[in-house]
Design an enzyme around this catalytic site. Structure first.
Site: not given
Length: 282
Positions: A196-197, A200
């Protein structure tokens, strides 16, 4: 009306050990503001490079920060690092579902630092700045992952368009317990916080970024979502109407559901991160 794009990082509220063992965690938000001018500039640059994106192999540096001896203080074994790298590769290769994004990840190196203050860093803190300034390796195309106790958060990340203004800040911070085999089980310890990170870091917003607005997350094939989902709420549909087709993308890695609920990135997200790569990181 002036819009503000909000970058909300994944976080987990760590409760007592007994509640933790029962799975009483939830993703919450720590926000960093992106003003409308910056958001519009990002989209203009991305649009200018539309169709020029490309796959890439990302060099990854792991910075294992501990607060003392033992796993409970963040001393992560090499086996967990290997498993985390495997999770990154599998999720971005479409092996859990979804599409092949074109991104693979190569472990460039690992360093280990015992520093109690850095181990307890929080987003935007002096400890975070000091740790990153001392440990970060490589340039814009190198993913630096810092493992800490999370400071109450599952993790947080920087966007690619922030790199030019503050290179030493670039990277991803994760709670070491979110790595595969950690104590959060299938809720948050399958290694998908890093996935997920990294999303980003590669240029993706949350699937609920602008809610039910036309822009939403800037990706056409992720159905609009009014607010973050939690758990794995099958059939959830928060943006209804004839112009809002599709249930909420609860299985997308950029929502806030359980690791066990995550399965996919989309073609549109693939196009976006490949475009962001040539715009900001290549």
């Amino acid at each position: 009306m002036r819009r503000t794009l909000v970058f909300a990082t994944c976080a987990v509220l760590l409760l007592t050990s007994s509640l933790l063992a029962q799975g009483h965690q939830q993703r919450t938000c720590a926000t960093r503001q992106i003003d409308e001018t910056t958001a519009n500039t990002v989209e203009q640059k991305m649009n200018a490079n539309a169709g020029r994106g490309k796959p890439a192999t990302v060099q990854v540096w792991f910075h294992i920060i501990s607060g003392g001896p033992g796993y409970e203080n963040g001393v992560v074994p090499d086996s967990m690092i290997r498993d985390q790298m495997k999770a990154l590769d599998q999720t971005y290769a479409g092996m859990t579902g979804g599409v092949w994004t074109g991104f693979t990840f190569h472990l460039a190196g690992v360093d280990r630092t015992e520093n109690a203050e850095w181990f307890s860093m929080t987003p935007g803190s002096a400890a975070e700045s000091e740790a990153k300034a001392a440990l970060r390796k490589g340039g814009a195309d190198t993913l630096n992952i810092y493992t800490t106790d999370g400071g109450g958060f599952l993790g947080w990340a920087t966007f690619p368009f922030w790199y030019a203004g503050n290179p030493s800040d670039d990277g991803v911070v994760i709670d070491f317990r979110s790595m595969p085999g950690g104590p959060y089980g299938s809720n948050y310890s399958l290694g998908y916080t890093a996935t997920h990170e990294a999303g980003h870091w590669l240029g993706l917003y949350h699937t609920f970024q602008y809610g039910c607005t036309p822009f939403n997350d800037g990706v056409a094939d992720t159905p609009a979502e009014k607010s973050p989902a939690s758990g794995c709420p099958f059939g959830r549909d928060t943006c209804v109407g004839p112009n809002r087709p599709g249930l909420d993308p609860i299985h997308n890695f950029m929502d806030y559901t359980y690791d066990s609920c995550y399965t996919e990135f989309t073609e549109g997200q693939t196009e976006r991160i490949q475009t962001a790569w040539v715009t900001y990181r290549d």
